[in-house]
Design an enzyme around this catalytic site. Structure first.
Site, PDB file in Angstrom:
ATOM      1  N   ASN A 143      24.593  36.600  33.373  1.00  0.00           N
ATOM      2  CA  ASN A 143      23.663  35.825  34.480  1.00  0.00           C
ATOM      3  C   ASN A 143      22.251  36.616  34.288  1.00  0.00           C
ATOM      4  O   ASN A 143      21.453  36.218  34.513  1.00  0.00           O
ATOM      5  CB  ASN A 143      24.534  36.298  35.786  1.00  0.00           C
ATOM      6  N   GLU A 198      33.687  35.188  39.351  1.00  0.00           N
ATOM      7  CA  GLU A 198      34.063  34.984  37.869  1.00  0.00           C
ATOM      8  C   GLU A 198      35.667  35.158  37.644  1.00  0.00           C
ATOM      9  O   GLU A 198      36.303  35.402  36.665  1.00  0.00           O
ATOM     10  CB  GLU A 198      33.401  35.801  36.984  1.00  0.00           C
ATOM     11  N   ASP A 221      26.868  29.378  35.240  1.00  0.00           N
ATOM     12  CA  ASP A 221      27.840  28.398  35.922  1.00  0.00           C
ATOM     13  C   ASP A 221      28.326  27.382  34.796  1.00  0.00           C
ATOM     14  O   ASP A 221      29.523  27.012  34.722  1.00  0.00           O
ATOM     15  CB  ASP A 221      26.894  27.461  36.815  1.00  0.00           C
ATOM     16  N   HIS A 237      21.600  32.315  36.296  1.00  0.00           N
ATOM     17  CA  HIS A 237      22.707  31.777  37.016  1.00  0.00           C
ATOM     18  C   HIS A 237      23.297  30.351  36.606  1.00  0.00           C
ATOM     19  O   HIS A 237      24.363  30.180  36.485  1.00  0.00           O
ATOM     20  CB  HIS A 237      22.421  31.873  38.318  1.00  0.00           C
ATOM     21  N   ASP A 248      39.805  37.385  34.647  1.00  0.00           N
ATOM     22  CA  ASP A 248      38.432  37.725  35.150  1.00  0.00           C
ATOM     23  C   ASP A 248      37.520  37.742  33.870  1.00  0.00           C
ATOM     24  O   ASP A 248      38.035  38.329  32.891  1.00  0.00           O
ATOM     25  CB  ASP A 248      38.214  39.208  35.863  1.00  0.00           C
TER      26      ASP A 248
END
Length: 261
Positions: A134, A169, A143, A139, A126
């Site tokens: 973010n 994530e 990404d 975002h 993770d």
């Protein structure tokens, strides 16, 4: 063009053969029956086969070529349909953003590993503080981070291993034919692959991204969800211990490998 050439050559060959047979029959049968092969007979022996055999054989050969072309087109269409089906099936197995296996496909790999006689491990990774990325950079940048982390995880796999995105994530790796030492080494290698080199987003923004990793042996006697639950629990142990760490479940003493930034 090639098909028409074949039709003409074959039809001409049949016509010549028919003329030859007609002439051969005329010079053998007619005298035997008391007849005489004169000029008109010779002409008929040549014209009749040409007028009958050539167009009839040309039509037959043309139909054969049409049938062959139709069969070839059908085979090509079937192969194209199969390729499209395979591509669609592969797309359905993949995460749309990262190209990794999606959750369902990755868990199916875990199920296969569970039924294998070889030992296997499940690692769950993770991203640390991903929400902050973010929130600060947007975002789109998030990404980009996910895509590049996915690439680094993929490049660190061994033969027979698999990696997928479980969602958000969170990623998972299935290590085939792995004992505990191999799993610890692989997990640390994946952690380091993410942490050692900053990730570039928006062209020139360098982000120091890390992951926490939890791992558990895949027990053939237990359901898939048990392996995931155990690995996920070790992941949160790594988070609580300071992040950017690896914690494995099966060690007699929990092995948390400290981060090297």
């Amino acid at each position: 063009m090639a098909a028409m050439r074949r039709v003409l050559l074959r039809s001409t060959g049949v016509a010549i053969l028919s003329v030859a047979l007609s002439l051969g029959l005329a010079v053998t049968l007619v005298p035997a029956l008391g007849g005489v092969v004169d000029g008109n007979a010779w002409l008929m022996c040549v014209l009749c086969p040409l007028l009958i055999a050539w167009p009839a054989s040309a039509w037959q050969f043309w139909q054969h070529e049409q049938l062959r072309a139709a069969r070839a087109a059908l085979v090509a269409a079937h192969e194209e349909l199969q390729r499209a089906h395979d591509a669609l099936a592969e797309t359905a197995r993949r995460d749309g953003l990262t190209g990794l296996l999606n959750r369902e496909s990755l868990l199916a790999v875990v199920e296969q590993a569970r039924s294998s006689p070889e030992a296997a491990w499940l690692l769950v990774a993770d991203l640390d503080h991903f929400k902050a990325i973010n929130d600060r950079y947007g975002h789109a940048a998030g990404d980009d981070v996910l895509t590049q982390v996915a690439s680094r995880l993929s490049s660190g796999l061994g033969e027979g291993d698999a990696v997928g995105r479980l969602g958000g994530e969170e990623f998972a790796v299935v290590l085939a034919s792995a004992d505990e030492d191999h799993a610890a080494d692989a997990a640390e290698r994946l952690r380091a692959a993410v942490a050692q080199t900053p990730i570039l987003v928006e062209g020139d923004v360098r982000l120091n991204v890390t992951i926490s990793v939890g791992g558990a042996a895949i027990d053939p006697a237990l359901p898939v969800r048990d392996a995931y639950t155990s690995a996920d629990a070790r992941l949160y142990e790594a988070k609580r211990a300071g992040r950017n760490r690896v914690v494995l479940a099966a060690a007699e003493k929990v092995d948390a490998l400290a981060a090297s930034s």
